[in-house]
Motif scaffolding. Structure first.
Motif, short mmCIF file in Angstrom:
data_model
loop_
_atom_site.label_atom_id
_atom_site.label_comp_id
_atom_site.label_asym_id
_atom_site.label_seq_id
_atom_site.Cartn_x
_atom_site.Cartn_y
_atom_site.Cartn_z
N UNK A 125 0.86 -1.19 0.00
CA UNK A 125 0.00 0.00 0.00
C UNK A 125 0.89 1.24 0.00
N UNK A 126 0.78 2.08 -1.04
CA UNK A 126 1.61 3.28 -1.15
C UNK A 126 0.72 4.48 -1.46
N UNK A 127 0.78 5.50 -0.59
CA UNK A 127 -0.02 6.72 -0.77
C UNK A 127 0.92 7.91 -0.96
N UNK A 128 0.75 8.60 -2.09
CA UNK A 128 1.59 9.75 -2.43
C UNK A 128 0.76 10.97 -2.80
N UNK A 129 -0.49 11.00 -2.41
CA UNK A 129 -1.39 12.10 -2.78
C UNK A 129 -0.87 13.45 -2.29
N UNK A 130 -1.21 14.50 -3.05
CA UNK A 130 -0.97 15.89 -2.63
C UNK A 130 0.50 16.16 -2.32
N UNK A 131 1.37 15.73 -3.23
CA UNK A 131 2.77 16.11 -3.18
C UNK A 131 3.07 16.98 -4.39
N UNK A 132 4.35 17.05 -4.78
CA UNK A 132 4.76 17.81 -5.95
C UNK A 132 5.49 16.90 -6.93
N UNK A 133 5.09 15.63 -6.98
CA UNK A 133 5.76 14.64 -7.81
C UNK A 133 5.74 15.02 -9.29
N UNK A 134 6.91 15.00 -9.90
CA UNK A 134 7.00 15.25 -11.34
C UNK A 134 7.33 13.95 -12.08
N UNK A 135 7.62 12.88 -11.33
CA UNK A 135 7.86 11.58 -11.96
C UNK A 135 7.81 10.47 -10.93
N UNK A 136 7.47 9.27 -11.39
CA UNK A 136 7.59 8.07 -10.58
C UNK A 136 9.01 7.52 -10.73
N UNK A 137 9.49 6.72 -9.78
CA UNK A 137 10.78 6.04 -10.00
C UNK A 137 10.72 5.21 -11.28
N UNK A 138 11.78 5.26 -12.08
CA UNK A 138 11.73 4.62 -13.40
C UNK A 138 11.56 3.11 -13.31
N UNK A 139 11.90 2.51 -12.17
CA UNK A 139 11.80 1.06 -12.03
C UNK A 139 10.65 0.66 -11.11
#
Length: 414
Positions: free
Chosen positions: A253-267
């Motif tokens: 379970x991974x929650x990343x809501x409401x950040x400033x992510x410009x990319x996911x890890x490529x792998x």
């Protein structure tokens, strides 16, 4: 001298009688005691095991009565003391590791008949208040209730300290080796200490609504690789996660809501156990090619700034291939181990972020990059709409290691 832990006393006669032990410890207070007397010299020390049901406890002689210590897992708060008479094994668990080491050292001295360096207890029943240290769950939701002058109970398995205004992780928490769930949500934490990775049993980590700007590479290399199953980093200021993040392969379970992510890890496709992924309201322009390898039950990417796929590909082919490119492809294709102790650190970073062609081969700096759309239902059973228009498609990048691979796969870019 006292030790708080869980204890199971196993008789070595049980197997001969065809019986089994319970297989479960009980909370107890272990005391190193002497029976005081005014007219006689001090008697040898003995071990007193007291439980909530039996506060007067059971005594075991120690002088020349210990057959063996088993201390392989003492750093995890576990040990076993084998007595000669009665023929029992005293199994200790969920103890503070430093306190356990000190207590075992004192028992060794008592076994040899030597003077114990630390004060020993008198033969008195244990008070009920002694067992308060066995608390397994603590929830603190206001700054006024936060403990400043006393430690957290060592036996905690679930600790929540929310709305406490914490600007850093309290180092006392990192001594709680039994922690399985740590909730530090709704604070002002800016950085995570690498020593969180020393919590070998930690399964759930909640850092929702803090001021984090990154996730430490050191944590990705820690024991969290084998234990962490749920991670909540929502409502922070994270722009990118390191490529090493994908080594946390037990994540479900991974929650990343409401950040400033410009990319996911490529792998990201290496997170083979991931089932619930939420990264709504970030700044993702596209998804990495390995996103196709995920197998999710729930996916939420609503409110990202997804861009329209580019019609023309980005061509970065090199002919002939450079020595660096050829070497990198060979190392990755043959799975040759590498590290900063073998090759320069910047080359390790290049290898870590190498692209994977649609044919399965690797490429470093020589490739063709194309963008297409994918229906998110191909990787997730339940998909939250990515926008208000009812769409479930998102742009995804694809890489091709050669012109031949690009031509053979040109249908996927249409």
């Amino acid at each position: 001298m006292k030790l708080h832990c869980e204890v199971e006393v196993i008789s070595r006669h049980l197997p001969a009688l065809g019986l089994r032990n319970r297989g479960k410890g009980v909370r107890a207070v272990l005391s190193l005691c002497q029976q005081t007397s005014r007219s006689q010299p001090p008697a040898p020390a003995f071990l007193l095991i007291s439980t909530l049901k039996d506060k007067r406890g059971t005594r075991y002689e120690l002088r020349e009565n210990i057959e063996q210590f088993f201390t392989k897992f003492v750093d995890e708060g576990k040990a076993t003391v084998r007595l000669k008479e009665p023929p029992v094994d005293i199994c200790l668990s969920k103890a503070n590791s430093s306190s356990l080491k000190g207590f075992l050292s004192a028992m060794r001295l008592a076994h040899r008949g030597c003077n114990v360096d630390t004060p020993v207890s008198t033969l008195t029943p244990v008070k009920t208040s002694e067992f308060e240290n066995f608390k397994t769950k603590m929830v603190i939701t206001s700054k006024k209730d936060y403990p400043l002058s006393k430690n957290f109970p060592y036996s905690l398995e679930h600790l929540q300290t929310s709305y406490c205004g914490l600007v850093r992780v309290d180092m006392r928490m990192l001594c709680l080796k039994n922690l399985r769930k740590l909730d530090l949500s709704h604070n002002h934490i800016k950085k995570l200490p690498a020593t969180i990775g020393d919590l070998i049993h930690l399964q759930e980590l909640n850092l929702n609504d803090n001021h984090l700007e990154s996730f430490s590479v050191a944590l990705c290399h820690s024991t969290l690789q084998k234990s962490l199953q749920s991670l909540d980093l929502s409502k922070n200021k994270i722009k990118a996660l390191p490529v090493q993040f994908c080594q946390l392969q037990e994540l479900k379970n991974l929650k990343l809501d409401d950040n400033e992510l410009i990319q996911f890890p490529c792998k990201i496709g290496q997170l083979i156990n991931l089932r619930f992924l939420s990264a709504a309201r970030n700044k993702l322009p596209f998804l990495p090619s390995e996103f196709r390898n995920l197998s999710l039950e729930y996916l939420d990417l609503f409110g990202n700034t997804f861009e329209q796929p580019k019609v023309l590909p980005v061509i970065k082919l090199q002919s002939p291939l450079t020595l660096l490119e050829s070497s990198a492809r060979t190392i990755l294709h043959n799975r040759i181990p590498y590290g900063s102790h073998i090759i320069p650190f910047h080359l390790c970073q290049d290898l870590d972020t190498a692209k994977i062609c649609v044919c399965g081969r690797f490429c470093l700096n020589s490739f063709i990059q194309g963008t297409t759309t994918m229906n998110l239902h191909s990787v997730a059973h339940t998909v939250v709409l990515v926008d208000n228009m009812g769409g479930t498609e998102a742009p995804i990048i694809s890489y091709f290691c050669s012109l031949g691979c690009y031509v053979n796969s040109s249908d996927m870019l249409k």
